[in-house]
Motif scaffolding. Structure first.
Motif, PDB file in Angstrom:
ATOM      1  N   ILE A 140      27.471  22.641  30.350  1.00 57.60           N
ATOM      2  CA  ILE A 140      27.839  23.646  29.001  1.00 57.60           C
ATOM      3  C   ILE A 140      27.006  23.706  28.255  1.00 57.60           C
ATOM      4  O   ILE A 140      25.953  24.294  27.939  1.00 57.60           O
ATOM      5  N   LYS A 141      26.098  22.121  27.661  1.00 59.11           N
ATOM      6  CA  LYS A 141      24.907  21.862  26.881  1.00 59.11           C
ATOM      7  C   LYS A 141      23.805  22.742  27.552  1.00 59.11           C
ATOM      8  O   LYS A 141      23.158  23.730  26.455  1.00 59.11           O
ATOM      9  N   LEU A 142      23.044  22.704  28.816  1.00 54.80           N
ATOM     10  CA  LEU A 142      22.254  22.788  29.160  1.00 54.80           C
ATOM     11  C   LEU A 142      22.578  24.292  29.429  1.00 54.80           C
ATOM     12  O   LEU A 142      21.143  24.947  29.101  1.00 54.80           O
ATOM     13  N   ALA A 143      23.535  25.228  30.152  1.00 52.83           N
ATOM     14  CA  ALA A 143      23.475  26.638  29.772  1.00 52.83           C
ATOM     15  C   ALA A 143      23.563  26.918  28.587  1.00 52.83           C
ATOM     16  O   ALA A 143      22.745  28.306  28.596  1.00 52.83           O
ATOM     17  N   ARG A 144      23.553  26.608  27.188  1.00 50.45           N
ATOM     18  CA  ARG A 144      23.908  27.100  26.463  1.00 50.45           C
ATOM     19  C   ARG A 144      22.217  27.179  25.903  1.00 50.45           C
ATOM     20  O   ARG A 144      21.691  28.211  25.472  1.00 50.45           O
ATOM     21  N   LEU A 145      21.715  25.600  26.291  1.00 50.05           N
ATOM     22  CA  LEU A 145      20.361  26.046  25.543  1.00 50.05           C
ATOM     23  C   LEU A 145      19.521  27.260  26.698  1.00 50.05           C
ATOM     24  O   LEU A 145      18.481  27.680  26.809  1.00 50.05           O
ATOM     25  N   GLU A 146      19.660  27.690  27.933  1.00 48.77           N
ATOM     26  CA  GLU A 146      19.549  28.782  29.074  1.00 48.77           C
ATOM     27  C   GLU A 146      19.625  29.960  28.683  1.00 48.77           C
ATOM     28  O   GLU A 146      19.829  31.095  29.081  1.00 48.77           O
ATOM     29  N   GLY A 147      20.826  29.537  28.041  1.00 43.96           N
ATOM     30  CA  GLY A 147      21.407  31.619  27.432  1.00 43.96           C
ATOM     31  C   GLY A 147      22.262  32.218  28.911  1.00 43.96           C
ATOM     32  O   GLY A 147      22.389  32.701  28.833  1.00 43.96           O
ATOM     33  N   VAL A 148      22.802  31.072  28.683  1.00 45.61           N
ATOM     34  CA  VAL A 148      23.255  31.582  29.970  1.00 45.61           C
ATOM     35  C   VAL A 148      24.875  30.954  29.992  1.00 45.61           C
ATOM     36  O   VAL A 148      25.749  30.770  31.285  1.00 45.61           O
ATOM     37  N   SER A 149      25.387  30.316  29.468  1.00 40.84           N
ATOM     38  CA  SER A 149      26.460  29.854  28.803  1.00 40.84           C
ATOM     39  C   SER A 149      27.785  30.324  29.050  1.00 40.84           C
ATOM     40  O   SER A 149      28.837  30.019  29.491  1.00 40.84           O
ATOM     41  N   GLU A 150      28.448  32.204  28.731  1.00 44.21           N
ATOM     42  CA  GLU A 150      29.192  32.901  29.303  1.00 44.21           C
ATOM     43  C   GLU A 150      29.568  32.989  30.864  1.00 44.21           C
ATOM     44  O   GLU A 150      30.060  32.869  30.847  1.00 44.21           O
ATOM     45  N   ARG A 151      28.598  33.153  31.631  1.00 46.15           N
ATOM     46  CA  ARG A 151      28.291  33.083  33.063  1.00 46.15           C
ATOM     47  C   ARG A 151      28.631  32.042  33.416  1.00 46.15           C
ATOM     48  O   ARG A 151      29.682  31.857  34.642  1.00 46.15           O
ATOM     49  N   PHE A 152      29.042  30.493  32.565  1.00 47.27           N
ATOM     50  CA  PHE A 152      28.683  28.726  33.383  1.00 47.27           C
ATOM     51  C   PHE A 152      30.143  28.946  32.849  1.00 47.27           C
ATOM     52  O   PHE A 152      31.260  28.607  33.709  1.00 47.27           O
ATOM     53  N   PHE A 153      30.466  29.887  31.543  1.00 47.76           N
ATOM     54  CA  PHE A 153      32.641  29.760  31.410  1.00 47.76           C
ATOM     55  C   PHE A 153      33.525  30.662  32.215  1.00 47.76           C
ATOM     56  O   PHE A 153      33.858  29.886  32.840  1.00 47.76           O
ATOM     57  N   ASP A 154      32.614  31.387  32.658  1.00 47.49           N
ATOM     58  CA  ASP A 154      32.977  32.320  33.260  1.00 47.49           C
ATOM     59  C   ASP A 154      32.826  31.697  34.573  1.00 47.49           C
ATOM     60  O   ASP A 154      34.428  32.197  35.974  1.00 47.49           O
ATOM     61  N   SER A 155      32.035  31.220  35.363  1.00 46.16           N
ATOM     62  CA  SER A 155      32.513  30.991  36.756  1.00 46.16           C
ATOM     63  C   SER A 155      33.755  29.576  37.083  1.00 46.16           C
ATOM     64  O   SER A 155      34.541  29.156  37.855  1.00 46.16           O
ATOM     65  N   ILE A 156      33.700  28.827  35.806  1.00 46.33           N
ATOM     66  CA  ILE A 156      35.099  27.680  35.562  1.00 46.33           C
ATOM     67  C   ILE A 156      36.500  28.766  35.216  1.00 46.33           C
ATOM     68  O   ILE A 156      36.371  28.658  36.239  1.00 46.33           O
ATOM     69  N   ALA A 157      36.262  29.039  35.213  1.00 48.79           N
ATOM     70  CA  ALA A 157      37.496  29.942  34.859  1.00 48.79           C
ATOM     71  C   ALA A 157      38.098  30.476  35.988  1.00 48.79           C
ATOM     72  O   ALA A 157      39.337  30.942  35.961  1.00 48.79           O
ATOM     73  N   LYS A 158      37.001  30.981  37.004  1.00 50.88           N
ATOM     74  CA  LYS A 158      37.643  31.679  37.888  1.00 50.88           C
ATOM     75  C   LYS A 158      38.087  29.921  38.945  1.00 50.88           C
ATOM     76  O   LYS A 158      38.787  31.336  39.940  1.00 50.88           O
ATOM     77  N   GLN A 159      38.032  29.355  38.951  1.00 53.16           N
ATOM     78  CA  GLN A 159      38.040  28.617  39.179  1.00 53.16           C
ATOM     79  C   GLN A 159      39.647  28.392  39.643  1.00 53.16           C
ATOM     80  O   GLN A 159      40.561  28.111  38.773  1.00 53.16           O
ATOM     81  N   ASP A 160      40.376  28.533  40.923  1.00 50.97           N
ATOM     82  CA  ASP A 160      41.829  27.548  40.808  1.00 50.97           C
ATOM     83  C   ASP A 160      41.740  26.693  40.385  1.00 50.97           C
ATOM     84  O   ASP A 160      43.373  26.962  40.006  1.00 50.97           O
TER      85      ASP A 160
END
Length: 239
Positions: A140-160
């Motif tokens: 999450i920390k790296l995703a935030r630095l790369e500006g893609v944290s929202e996309r990462f959170f969305d990908s986690i949220a979609k996992q069953d």
């Protein structure tokens, strides 16, 4: 016969190809009726696709190791009730967005049990992802630095099913608490989460920093979760 097999392969129907080859080698291509033969081919293709899909789901889950509910050492004295495992094995808890908490000492089989539920979910066609909690927070920390944290959170949220291992080894602070809350909030009553840790649930509030954020996280996980409290006098890793 070779031309038929070639056409099946061109259409990328490996299950049908295997079944057709089997019928040909057993000299049954002429004796099997058209409806029966078609049913065999279709079933073979269906089975093949399910096997491949399960393999893809398991690969994407990134489990630490292999595990199966069939290989569990079911014993009430260890805190693993066979009736509870069988109830959860049908996967209905994921349809309801219910979670599982697994606690116990090092070597008691916590991660194996969680992973076994993960493999079972993959076999049932559910999307699963496995994380050590600190690697998850680092991602999450790296995703935030790369500006893609929202996309990462969305990908986690979609996992069953999300499996979070090694919870509570270190106290979460500041942004880590907020990140975990966001993950739990996105999944609350919608998707299932398995949390694995050495600490008893009574110590989780402190492990989460003892803040209002900790209260919010626990409120969304603890009260409705299925719980396993594993006990073991000897580490299973030594067996």
């Amino acid at each position: 016969m070779d031309e038929i097999l070639e056409q099946i392969n061109r259409l990328k129907l490996p299950g049908m190809a295997t079944q057709w080859q089997s019928l040909y080698e057993m000299r049954k291509t002429d004796s099997v009726t058209f409806p029966d033969g078609l049913q065999l081919l279709l079933q073979s293709e269906k089975d093949e696709r399910e096997i491949r899909r399960t393999a893809r789901l398991i690969k994407r889950a990134k489990f630490r190791y292999q595990a199966s509910l069939d290989n569990l050492y079911l014993n009430p004295e260890r805190g693993i009730l066979s009736s509870m495992v069988k109830t959860l094995a049908n996967g209905h808890y994921m349809e309801k967005g219910e979670s599982i908490i697994i606690t116990g000492a090092t070597g008691s089989g916590k991660s194996f049990l969680a992973t076994a539920f993960g493999y079972q979910a993959c076999n049932q066609g559910y999307k699963v992802i496995y994380y050590n909690i600190y690697k998850l927070l680092e991602h999450i920390k790296l995703a935030r630095l790369e500006g893609v944290s929202e996309r990462f959170f969305d990908s986690i949220a979609k996992q069953d099913l999300l499996i979070v291992d090694d919870f509570g080894l270190q106290t979460l602070k500041g942004q880590q608490q907020s990140d975990l809350l966001e993950i739990i909030e996105d999944r609350h009553s919608l998707k299932s989460t398995i949390i694995v840790g050495q600490l008893p649930v009574s110590s989780w509030h402190e492990a989460l920093g003892g803040s209002l954020t900790a209260d919010a996280i626990l409120d969304r996980i603890v009260h409705t979760a299925h719980r396993f409290e594993l006990k073991s006098n000897n580490s299973l890793r030594k067996l």
